[in-house]
Design a protein around this motif. Sequence first.
Motif, PDB file in Angstrom:
ATOM      1  N   HIS A  28       1.035  -1.497   0.023  1.00 34.88           N
ATOM      2  CA  HIS A  28       0.132  -0.221  -0.106  1.00 34.88           C
ATOM      3  C   HIS A  28       1.209   1.014  -0.097  1.00 34.88           C
ATOM      4  O   HIS A  28       0.083   2.504  -0.501  1.00 34.88           O
ATOM      5  CB  HIS A  28      -1.120  -0.281   1.088  1.00 34.88           C
ATOM      6  CG  HIS A  28      -0.757  -0.564   2.052  1.00 34.88           C
ATOM      7  ND1 HIS A  28      -0.777  -1.088   3.497  1.00 34.88           N
ATOM      8  CD2 HIS A  28       0.204   0.464   3.121  1.00 34.88           C
ATOM      9  CE1 HIS A  28      -0.082  -1.434   4.449  1.00 34.88           C
ATOM     10  NE2 HIS A  28       0.459  -0.123   4.398  1.00 34.88           N
ATOM     11  N   ASN A  29       2.186   1.045  -0.173  1.00 36.92           N
ATOM     12  CA  ASN A  29       3.124   2.121  -0.194  1.00 36.92           C
ATOM     13  C   ASN A  29       3.578   2.784  -1.196  1.00 36.92           C
ATOM     14  O   ASN A  29       4.407   3.033  -1.879  1.00 36.92           O
ATOM     15  CB  ASN A  29       3.931   1.615   0.712  1.00 36.92           C
ATOM     16  CG  ASN A  29       4.745   2.953   1.369  1.00 36.92           C
ATOM     17  OD1 ASN A  29       4.497   4.658   1.638  1.00 36.92           O
ATOM     18  ND2 ASN A  29       6.032   2.793   1.133  1.00 36.92           N
ATOM     19  N   ASP A  30       3.059   1.840  -2.495  1.00 35.90           N
ATOM     20  CA  ASP A  30       3.506   1.982  -3.626  1.00 35.90           C
ATOM     21  C   ASP A  30       3.707   2.947  -4.112  1.00 35.90           C
ATOM     22  O   ASP A  30       4.860   3.459  -4.941  1.00 35.90           O
ATOM     23  CB  ASP A  30       3.573   0.172  -4.900  1.00 35.90           C
ATOM     24  CG  ASP A  30       3.779  -0.700  -4.322  1.00 35.90           C
ATOM     25  OD1 ASP A  30       4.545  -1.035  -3.471  1.00 35.90           O
ATOM     26  OD2 ASP A  30       3.236  -1.666  -5.103  1.00 35.90           O
ATOM     27  N   PRO A  31       2.997   3.850  -4.097  1.00 38.12           N
ATOM     28  CA  PRO A  31       3.330   4.613  -5.603  1.00 38.12           C
ATOM     29  C   PRO A  31       3.875   5.357  -3.813  1.00 38.12           C
ATOM     30  O   PRO A  31       4.635   6.483  -4.602  1.00 38.12           O
ATOM     31  CB  PRO A  31       1.271   5.362  -4.776  1.00 38.12           C
ATOM     32  CG  PRO A  31       0.378   4.302  -5.026  1.00 38.12           C
ATOM     33  CD  PRO A  31       0.994   3.773  -4.044  1.00 38.12           C
ATOM     34  N   TYR A  32       3.443   5.826  -3.100  1.00 40.18           N
ATOM     35  CA  TYR A  32       5.086   6.039  -2.546  1.00 40.18           C
ATOM     36  C   TYR A  32       6.466   5.899  -3.225  1.00 40.18           C
ATOM     37  O   TYR A  32       7.334   6.722  -2.607  1.00 40.18           O
ATOM     38  CB  TYR A  32       5.300   6.559  -1.477  1.00 40.18           C
ATOM     39  CG  TYR A  32       3.437   7.479  -0.378  1.00 40.18           C
ATOM     40  CD1 TYR A  32       4.058   8.709  -0.415  1.00 40.18           C
ATOM     41  CD2 TYR A  32       2.219   6.544  -0.298  1.00 40.18           C
ATOM     42  CE1 TYR A  32       2.660   9.736   0.341  1.00 40.18           C
ATOM     43  CE2 TYR A  32       1.417   7.827  -0.230  1.00 40.18           C
ATOM     44  CZ  TYR A  32       1.144   8.483   0.040  1.00 40.18           C
ATOM     45  OH  TYR A  32      -0.077   9.149   0.421  1.00 40.18           O
ATOM     46  N   ASP A  33       6.862   4.695  -2.774  1.00 43.02           N
ATOM     47  CA  ASP A  33       7.806   4.339  -3.310  1.00 43.02           C
ATOM     48  C   ASP A  33       8.381   5.251  -4.750  1.00 43.02           C
ATOM     49  O   ASP A  33       9.178   5.490  -5.004  1.00 43.02           O
ATOM     50  CB  ASP A  33       7.750   3.365  -3.799  1.00 43.02           C
ATOM     51  CG  ASP A  33       8.228   2.150  -2.177  1.00 43.02           C
ATOM     52  OD1 ASP A  33       8.540   3.105  -1.132  1.00 43.02           O
ATOM     53  OD2 ASP A  33       8.135   1.004  -1.621  1.00 43.02           O
ATOM     54  N   ALA A  34       7.113   5.162  -5.864  1.00 38.48           N
ATOM     55  CA  ALA A  34       7.300   5.425  -7.007  1.00 38.48           C
ATOM     56  C   ALA A  34       7.648   6.870  -6.920  1.00 38.48           C
ATOM     57  O   ALA A  34       8.307   7.289  -8.290  1.00 38.48           O
ATOM     58  CB  ALA A  34       6.227   4.827  -7.938  1.00 38.48           C
ATOM     59  N   LEU A  35       6.941   8.220  -6.184  1.00 34.59           N
ATOM     60  CA  LEU A  35       6.820   9.212  -6.294  1.00 34.59           C
ATOM     61  C   LEU A  35       8.328   9.600  -5.432  1.00 34.59           C
ATOM     62  O   LEU A  35       9.658  10.211  -5.938  1.00 34.59           O
ATOM     63  CB  LEU A  35       6.127   9.870  -5.492  1.00 34.59           C
ATOM     64  CG  LEU A  35       4.801  10.230  -5.655  1.00 34.59           C
ATOM     65  CD1 LEU A  35       3.644  10.458  -4.894  1.00 34.59           C
ATOM     66  CD2 LEU A  35       4.658  10.959  -6.295  1.00 34.59           C
ATOM     67  N   PHE A  36       9.090   8.405  -4.757  1.00 36.32           N
ATOM     68  CA  PHE A  36      10.676   8.472  -4.616  1.00 36.32           C
ATOM     69  C   PHE A  36      11.596   8.451  -5.638  1.00 36.32           C
ATOM     70  O   PHE A  36      12.210   9.323  -5.702  1.00 36.32           O
ATOM     71  CB  PHE A  36      11.075   7.226  -3.051  1.00 36.32           C
ATOM     72  CG  PHE A  36      11.877   7.337  -3.063  1.00 36.32           C
ATOM     73  CD1 PHE A  36      13.144   7.777  -1.821  1.00 36.32           C
ATOM     74  CD2 PHE A  36      13.193   5.927  -3.500  1.00 36.32           C
ATOM     75  CE1 PHE A  36      14.521   8.520  -2.370  1.00 36.32           C
ATOM     76  CE2 PHE A  36      13.832   5.690  -3.367  1.00 36.32           C
ATOM     77  CZ  PHE A  36      15.378   6.827  -2.352  1.00 36.32           C
ATOM     78  N   GLU A  37      11.448   7.156  -5.799  1.00 31.89           N
ATOM     79  CA  GLU A  37      12.259   6.740  -7.808  1.00 31.89           C
ATOM     80  C   GLU A  37      11.962   7.948  -8.589  1.00 31.89           C
ATOM     81  O   GLU A  37      13.639   8.469  -9.116  1.00 31.89           O
ATOM     82  CB  GLU A  37      11.729   5.517  -7.489  1.00 31.89           C
ATOM     83  CG  GLU A  37      11.926   4.251  -7.001  1.00 31.89           C
ATOM     84  CD  GLU A  37      11.453   3.176  -7.848  1.00 31.89           C
ATOM     85  OE1 GLU A  37      12.236   2.136  -7.217  1.00 31.89           O
ATOM     86  OE2 GLU A  37      10.650   3.598  -8.695  1.00 31.89           O
TER      87      GLU A  37
END
Length: 364
Positions: free
Chosen positions: A203-212
Amino acid sequence: MTLMHVTTRAEELLVRDARGRPAPLAPAVEAIPPGAPVAILAHGYKYRPFERGRDPHAWLYGLPGEGPSGADWPAQLGFSRLDPADGLCIGFGWDAWAAHGASLARGRRNGFAEVYDRAAAAGESLAALIAHLHVLRPDLKVDLFAHSLGARVALQALADPRVRPALGRALLLGAAEDAGLARAAMAAGDGRGGEVFHIAARHNDPYDALFEAAAPRLAGRRRQALGRAGLGAARADWIDLQLDLPAFADWARARGVPLADAAPRVCHWSFYDRPGAMDLHRAILRERHDWSILALRAAGAPEGLAPRWSRLAPPLVPALASATPDPAAAPAARRGWAGPWPALRRAAIGAERELPGPDLAAGA
């Protein structure tokens, strides 16, 4: 006092007691009984000590005086403000805020990229703090509890040779750090002490994508978030756990942790505000024998991470299939129309809108 507040500013460490008054750190350290836990807490992006509305000491670390907080990490981890028998908890604050517009004007980069670089210096200050604690009380082990960009601060500290002999356990929640740099930080420790519990979630995937997307590029490539795949099971001092994996929740409940089912499909804060999550973290920090990495593996803890976006994709595929049972009848829309991608785009946009953090009683 068993709750202390430390802020790094201009290469100095400013120390305050549980009521926010200037106080020396040594007496609090010396009062801790042998074997009692010592934990340092590290916040993430968009917090700024001493600034109303963004002060992590008030929003996360239980410092009174700013109204209701979204969390009280020390209390939830079992630390009191006055009883040394509970151990020593130190809330570590660093300047994790930069406005995008001003950052773009200064260096042609977004505010997150500026703060990401700033986290390296915060990691050096954290390492100095841990080394100081080890000098004062070499018999005590120091635990780290870090969320989001605070995990980068913690990993930077772990790469310091002074830190690993003093390290007990490090909990990295929703880490905003590159997997390659995390692997290098662990290699720098050379297995000399401590355990790292990397707690990720789909459920943190979009935030991981934003980090990248937002973090500075590394050697000509975009960074790969640690939460994408973790580091794997090859190390005895590292374990990847997925908080929103149903099998892990079932396993944790069987061991007495009241971990609720994961409700939101996208959330950056459920690492600590999901019911039962802090009970899990408290068990790891306080029940040392039963919750060591070796014990977790021996007890069959579900280890490793599900494929990225797997939490977003499954509910969408059946709906799409039922809406267009005949493939020939499906609209010839642009590439990426089918599957989870429209929902992912909406989720990422929603995640970006949520990023003000402390103003929403949440935080990064």
